[in-house]
Each structure stands twice: as C-alpha cells, then as structure tokens.
Design an enzyme around this catalytic site. Structure first.
Site, PDB file in Angstrom:
ATOM      1  N   ASP A  99       0.819  -1.219   0.000  1.00 44.71           N
ATOM      2  CA  ASP A  99       0.000   0.000   0.000  1.00 44.71           C
ATOM      3  C   ASP A  99       0.850   1.265   0.000  1.00 44.71           C
ATOM      4  O   ASP A  99       0.589   2.202  -0.755  1.00 44.71           O
ATOM      5  CB  ASP A  99      -0.915  -0.014   1.220  1.00 44.71           C
ATOM      6  CG  ASP A  99      -2.084   0.958   1.101  1.00 44.71           C
ATOM      7  OD1 ASP A  99      -2.379   1.407  -0.016  1.00 44.71           O
ATOM      8  OD2 ASP A  99      -2.711   1.253   2.138  1.00 44.71           O
ATOM      9  N   LYS A 185      -9.482   9.467  10.366  1.00 42.71           N
ATOM     10  CA  LYS A 185      -9.410   9.706   8.917  1.00 42.71           C
ATOM     11  C   LYS A 185      -7.962   9.490   8.483  1.00 42.71           C
ATOM     12  O   LYS A 185      -7.122  10.366   8.613  1.00 42.71           O
ATOM     13  CB  LYS A 185      -9.891  11.131   8.602  1.00 42.71           C
ATOM     14  CG  LYS A 185      -9.514  11.724   7.228  1.00 42.71           C
ATOM     15  CD  LYS A 185      -9.833  10.859   6.045  1.00 42.71           C
ATOM     16  CE  LYS A 185      -9.413  11.576   4.760  1.00 42.71           C
ATOM     17  NZ  LYS A 185      -7.985  11.401   4.416  1.00 42.71           N
ATOM     18  N   GLY A 238       0.752  15.648   9.617  1.00 40.02           N
ATOM     19  CA  GLY A 238       0.808  15.843   8.179  1.00 40.02           C
ATOM     20  C   GLY A 238       1.493  17.135   7.805  1.00 40.02           C
ATOM     21  O   GLY A 238       2.380  17.610   8.521  1.00 40.02           O
ATOM     22  N   SER A 239       1.062  17.717   6.713  1.00 40.99           N
ATOM     23  CA  SER A 239       1.754  18.877   6.148  1.00 40.99           C
ATOM     24  C   SER A 239       1.444  20.159   6.911  1.00 40.99           C
ATOM     25  O   SER A 239       0.403  20.289   7.565  1.00 40.99           O
ATOM     26  CB  SER A 239       1.342  19.064   4.683  1.00 40.99           C
ATOM     27  OG  SER A 239       0.005  19.531   4.605  1.00 40.99           O
ATOM     28  N   THR A 242      -1.898  21.902   5.597  1.00 44.57           N
ATOM     29  CA  THR A 242      -3.136  21.344   6.142  1.00 44.57           C
ATOM     30  C   THR A 242      -3.249  21.642   7.632  1.00 44.57           C
ATOM     31  O   THR A 242      -4.342  21.955   8.126  1.00 44.57           O
ATOM     32  CB  THR A 242      -3.189  19.825   5.893  1.00 44.57           C
ATOM     33  OG1 THR A 242      -3.051  19.580   4.496  1.00 44.57           O
ATOM     34  CG2 THR A 242      -4.495  19.241   6.376  1.00 44.57           C
ATOM     35  N   GLY A 243      -2.131  21.565   8.351  1.00 45.51           N
ATOM     36  CA  GLY A 243      -2.145  21.890   9.771  1.00 45.51           C
ATOM     37  C   GLY A 243      -2.612  23.311  10.025  1.00 45.51           C
ATOM     38  O   GLY A 243      -3.381  23.580  10.961  1.00 45.51           O
ATOM     39  N   SER A 244      -2.178  24.250   9.197  1.00 44.91           N
ATOM     40  CA  SER A 244      -2.601  25.647   9.339  1.00 44.91           C
ATOM     41  C   SER A 244      -4.099  25.789   9.100  1.00 44.91           C
ATOM     42  O   SER A 244      -4.789  26.530   9.809  1.00 44.91           O
ATOM     43  CB  SER A 244      -1.829  26.532   8.356  1.00 44.91           C
ATOM     44  OG  SER A 244      -0.458  26.552   8.667  1.00 44.91           O
ATOM     45  N   GLU A 260       1.411  17.581  14.630  1.00 45.55           N
ATOM     46  CA  GLU A 260       2.769  17.106  14.363  1.00 45.55           C
ATOM     47  C   GLU A 260       2.981  17.305  12.876  1.00 45.55           C
ATOM     48  O   GLU A 260       2.402  16.602  12.058  1.00 45.55           O
ATOM     49  CB  GLU A 260       2.906  15.640  14.773  1.00 45.55           C
ATOM     50  CG  GLU A 260       4.351  15.249  15.053  1.00 45.55           C
ATOM     51  CD  GLU A 260       5.021  14.557  13.883  1.00 45.55           C
ATOM     52  OE1 GLU A 260       5.531  15.274  12.997  1.00 45.55           O
ATOM     53  OE2 GLU A 260       5.041  13.330  13.850  1.00 45.55           O
ATOM     54  N   CYS A 294       8.870  12.288   8.912  1.00 46.36           N
ATOM     55  CA  CYS A 294       8.815  13.691   9.323  1.00 46.36           C
ATOM     56  C   CYS A 294      10.050  14.077  10.125  1.00 46.36           C
ATOM     57  O   CYS A 294      10.500  15.224  10.073  1.00 46.36           O
ATOM     58  CB  CYS A 294       7.547  13.955  10.126  1.00 46.36           C
ATOM     59  SG  CYS A 294       7.312  12.820  11.510  1.00 46.36           S
ATOM     60  N   GLU A 393      11.286  20.665   3.436  1.00 47.66           N
ATOM     61  CA  GLU A 393      11.175  19.219   3.624  1.00 47.66           C
ATOM     62  C   GLU A 393      10.923  18.530   2.286  1.00 47.66           C
ATOM     63  O   GLU A 393      10.010  18.904   1.553  1.00 47.66           O
ATOM     64  CB  GLU A 393      10.029  18.917   4.594  1.00 47.66           C
ATOM     65  CG  GLU A 393       9.856  17.446   4.909  1.00 47.66           C
ATOM     66  CD  GLU A 393       8.724  17.208   5.891  1.00 47.66           C
ATOM     67  OE1 GLU A 393       8.931  16.430   6.844  1.00 47.66           O
ATOM     68  OE2 GLU A 393       7.646  17.795   5.719  1.00 47.66           O
TER      69      GLU A 393
END
Length: 503
Positions: A99, A185, A238-239, A242-244, A260, A294, A393
């Site tokens: 996967d 999710k 995640g990124s 998206t975190g923002s 994180e 990460c 990154e």
C-alpha cells in the site's frame, strides 16, 4: 503469490457502511503502479453519520459504557486489539508494504509497535483509576480539593501515509484509553491497514461508535471532520499547509488541536566518531522508510577534518543499498508512496542542481527498475543555506550536506531552520553531546543514533513542526481534561454576608 486486498466499506457505529455517495478510490501499489483494489471515499454526509455515532457512544448510559467506565474496562478492549494485531501481523505487514511501499521487514516491525502501543495504553488506562481524585494541598483547613481527569470528548484523528497503521494507533490507542470516542481519517494514499483495524475492532466487540474509520480525500472527508462543531478536539499529523487550515477552523470554535507537522532535522557528526558507525546512522536517519519520515535527519553537518573520508564512505555505502520491490528478501529501500511524491522528489533534486549544488549520487530511477516510484537515495553537497534543498522538507531519500569547523558553528547551522522536530549528534565526547543536545532547538534529540522511537518517550516538535506531544504519558494527557473539585468541609457558616435576621 498475489496478496488479496479485502474490499471494505466505511466503519461507522460498529458496522460497515457504504459511502453515502457510493464513491470509491483506487489503491495503487507504488512498486508496480498497478491498481490492486479500492477504498471507500467518505464525504460530508458520512462525516455527519460518524460524528453522530461517536457522540452517541460517548454519552451512552450517561457515559458509563465507555467515557466514564473504569479504565480497566477500556484496557480489556485495547489488549484484545493488541492480541489480534499480533495474530494477523504477517497479513497486515504485507498489506502495508504493497500500500505505501515500505520494505516488508520495516512493516513487520511497525506491526510489533502497533501491538505494543495498544498494550502500553491499556496499562495507562488502568493507571488512570488510581490517579482520580488526586488531592490538592490547600492553604485553608476548611477546604478540601482534588483533581479529576476526564476524556475531552469526541476527537477527530487525521493521520499520514508514511506509517499508515502505526501513526494512526499513536492517536487511537491513547484517545480510547482516556475514554474518548473517535473518528479516524487516514490518508487516502495508504488506508488498507486502518480498515483492517476496523475489522479487528468488530471482532473483539468494541462498543459501537467508540471508533469510527472514514477513508477518503482530505477536502471531502478530512476538512468537514476537522471543522465539525461537535468534534471536541482534532489531532493531526501531516503537512504544514493542512495543519494551518485545521488550526484556522479550530480557532473559530476555540477548539483544542495538537499538530505534528514537517521537519528538516539536522544530524551533526564530529571528528572523533567511528566513521563507519556514523555513516550507517546517517543513512538510517535519512533513508529509513524510503526517506519519508517527518523526523528525517536530512541535513548532514560533518566536521571539515573528516568530511572527505566520511562522504567517500557514505556514497559507497549508499550505492550498496538494496532497492527493490518491498516484498523482496533483504529490501532496504522501496518506492515512494505515489507518482506525485516521486515527481516532487525529482523536482527537489533538479532544483538543487539548478541552484548550484552537486549531486554526489542518486536522485534518479534505478536502472534495474523500469516501473514503480523508485528513487535512488541522493547525497547533495555544495549546499548553501539559502537553497530550497536546505530549507524545505523533501519527504524522500535525499540528504543534503554541509561542513563545519567548530561546535558553535555546528549548532548555528543545525538551528538554521523554521522547523524544530528532531536532531541528532554523533560524538565520542558525551559532555559535548550533552551541550549540543541542550542547544538544539528541537523536541527530540538523539545521541549517537538517529530515528529510534519508543512508545514510552514523548514525540513532537517546536517552531513550525507543531505543538503537543504524542506517546508516553504525554500522549494520554493529550486526550484528557483536568477538572478541579473543591469542597467546603467546615460546619460553620461562611460568614461573608450578614443574615437578614441581624439587619
């Protein structure tokens, strides 16, 4: 033999449910580029069903069935899940490998950690019972105070694709141990093992609605979950982008979040090391999990006195890495997770060249692999601190290199990042290692190693790498609220107001 991918639906209220809009997403094996199955694609309607189920489970029987049950009751379920993970380890590891592309041996290691995580938080769930009503030392004898620790409520858990099941469980296990109910999710790029976790929860009889699992796209399922007014907390890995967005949504409702996010972590190698040992840790720190970590120590700072010899050995060791299908015996580097990630890694290497850096090796498709999203691990030198490869990154097997002359120089370069997740220092001088560890601006520091992770130790960063801590007791605290209870114990009236009879 081909590995069969089970056909699953969404897991809501203890049952498999077809997505409201009947949408599904293909599952692509990154080693072959073949479609090997599909997953259900949740949308806002399914999020509503899952939140309703989780709230119902949280409140069922006035919370006595789960949220306010004894920690020992919840621990029983967590241990049963752990046992099933161990029982199905081989199957789960193979699904993980096809996967997301990680080598099978790594995936098997992950499954051991998944089981261990559930066991660890089962112990902490039991320990919660003894910690309730912890007394407070108050200055007045007429008062007695104590503290209760209670679950924060219904939580939304949004997790990444590099450790699909393990990083999901880093959130699931402590949240359930605390008495929360949850909606998980996972990333649409790697959801197979999380759906198998749902099957295990059904098998062990986890009460309906305690854990709901929604697979699907971020904008269609993750966004409505994180912004839902009846989600009491969001935990995200995640990124940064998206975190923002999650923080912005949560701010409107004063909702707590833990994040994180990304990293661009340094590994500092001093001139007193055993070079062969240091080379291997440097490789492991950046190329483990196909470079998609990460906490990857992807900025190598090596002392100028040993740089030439160190880099010569590093290139030779790196060229010796077995790159192959993740299911092959001895595979040490599989494909990156998707075509998009493959193209992103290639772009980073190309940009580094265009900015004047030197690619000592790698950054290209291995000649023996004509299909799959494989990238030879890259080592890049002549890097300036203004370059993209130093500052951003990559999330792939790419290591950039600079030299230093003094300890202060090394610390300055190590901290020259907007991220602050992790850092590593390699030296035989342990006093120096202690100084550098304290000087690092990071939430995690490794001495004479890189990437070890233990469920007992806190995990998380500072600066743009996010906030909050997972794992250890800190991971449980993430999902608990603290309530102080104060009792007036004197038989005498308080005496602040004069009684009407005396007016």
């Amino acid at each position: 033999m081909a590995i069969k991918v089970p056909r699953r639906e969404l897991f809501i209220d203890g049952e498999w449910r077809e997505p409201f809009r009947r949408k599904r997403l293909p599952v692509v094996n990154p080693a072959t580029e073949d479609i090997i199955g599909d997953i259900p694609a949740a949308t806002v309607e399914d999020v509503e069903f899952a939140v309703e189920a989780a709230r119902k489970a949280f409140a069922r029987n006035n919370g006595k069935d789960w949220a306010r049950a004894s920690g020992a009751v919840r621990a029983k379920y967590l241990r049963a899940i752990a046992a099933k993970i161990t029982e199905r380890k081989s199957e789960l590891a193979k699904l993980e490998a096809i996967d997301c592309g990680k080598p099978l041996q790594e995936a098997e290691w992950d499954m051991d950690d998944v089981s261990g995580c559930f066991e660890y938080y089962a112990d902490l769930a039991e320990g919660l019972d003894a910690k309730q009503k912890a007394p407070l030392a108050l200055p007045l004898e007429s008062f007695r105070g104590y503290v209760l620790k209670e679950p924060v409520g219904v939580v939304g858990l949004i997790t990444p694709w590099n450790y699909p099941l393990l990083m999901a469980v880093w959130k699931v296990a402590p949240s359930l141990a605390a008495g929360c109910t949850a909606i998980l999710k996972p990333s649409e790029l790697a959801s197979l093992t999380c759906l198998e976790l749902a099957d295990i929860c059904r098998e062990v009889g986890l009460p309906p609605g305690v854990l709901n699992i929604l697979t699907g796209l971020g904008p269609e399922a993750g966004a409505p979950l994180s912004s839902h007014p009846h989600i009491d907390k969001v935990a995200f890995t995640g990124s940064n982008a998206t975190g923002s967005n999650i923080m912005s949504s949560a701010a409107k409702l004063a909702k707590p979040v833990s994040l994180e996010l990304g990293g661009k972590s340094p590994i500092v190698v001093f001139d007193d090391v055993d070079i062969d040992k240091a080379v291997e840790w440097t490789m492991f720190g950046c190329f483990w999990t196909n470079g998609q970590i990460c906490s990857s120590t992807s900025r190598l700072l090596v002392h100028e006195r040993i740089a030439e010899e160190f880099l010569d050995k590093l290139v030779k060791w790196t060229k010796n890495i077995k790159i192959s299908d993740p299911l092959d015996e001895g595979c040490r580097l599989g494909p990156v997770v998707s075509k998009g990630q493959y193209e992103k890694v290639q772009k980073f290497v190309s940009n580094a060249k265009n900015e004047g850096a030197t690619v000592l090796c790698g950054g290209i498709r291995p000649s023996h692999l004509k299909k799959g999203y494989f990238v030879e691990p890259a080592i890049i030198t002549n890097v300036e601190t203004s370059m993209q490869i130093w500052r951003e990154e990559v999330f792939g097997p790419v290591l950039c290199v600079k030299t230093f002359s003094t300890e202060d120089d090394a610390i300055h370069l190590a901290n020259d990042s907007e991220y602050g997740l992790a850092g590593a220092v390699l030296s035989n001088d342990l006093e120096r290692c202690d100084r550098v560890s304290k000087a690092f601006q990071a939430g995690i520091v490794w001495i004479n190693c890189s990437q070890p992770c233990f469920v007992q130790a806190p995990w998380g960063g500072i600066k743009r790498s996010g906030f909050g801590r997972e794992l250890g007791e800190w991971g449980l605290e993430n999902y608990l609220s603290v309530k102080q209870v104060t009792q007036y114990t004197s038989g005498e009236p308080w005496g602040w107001y004069m009684p009407p009879s005396k007016l």
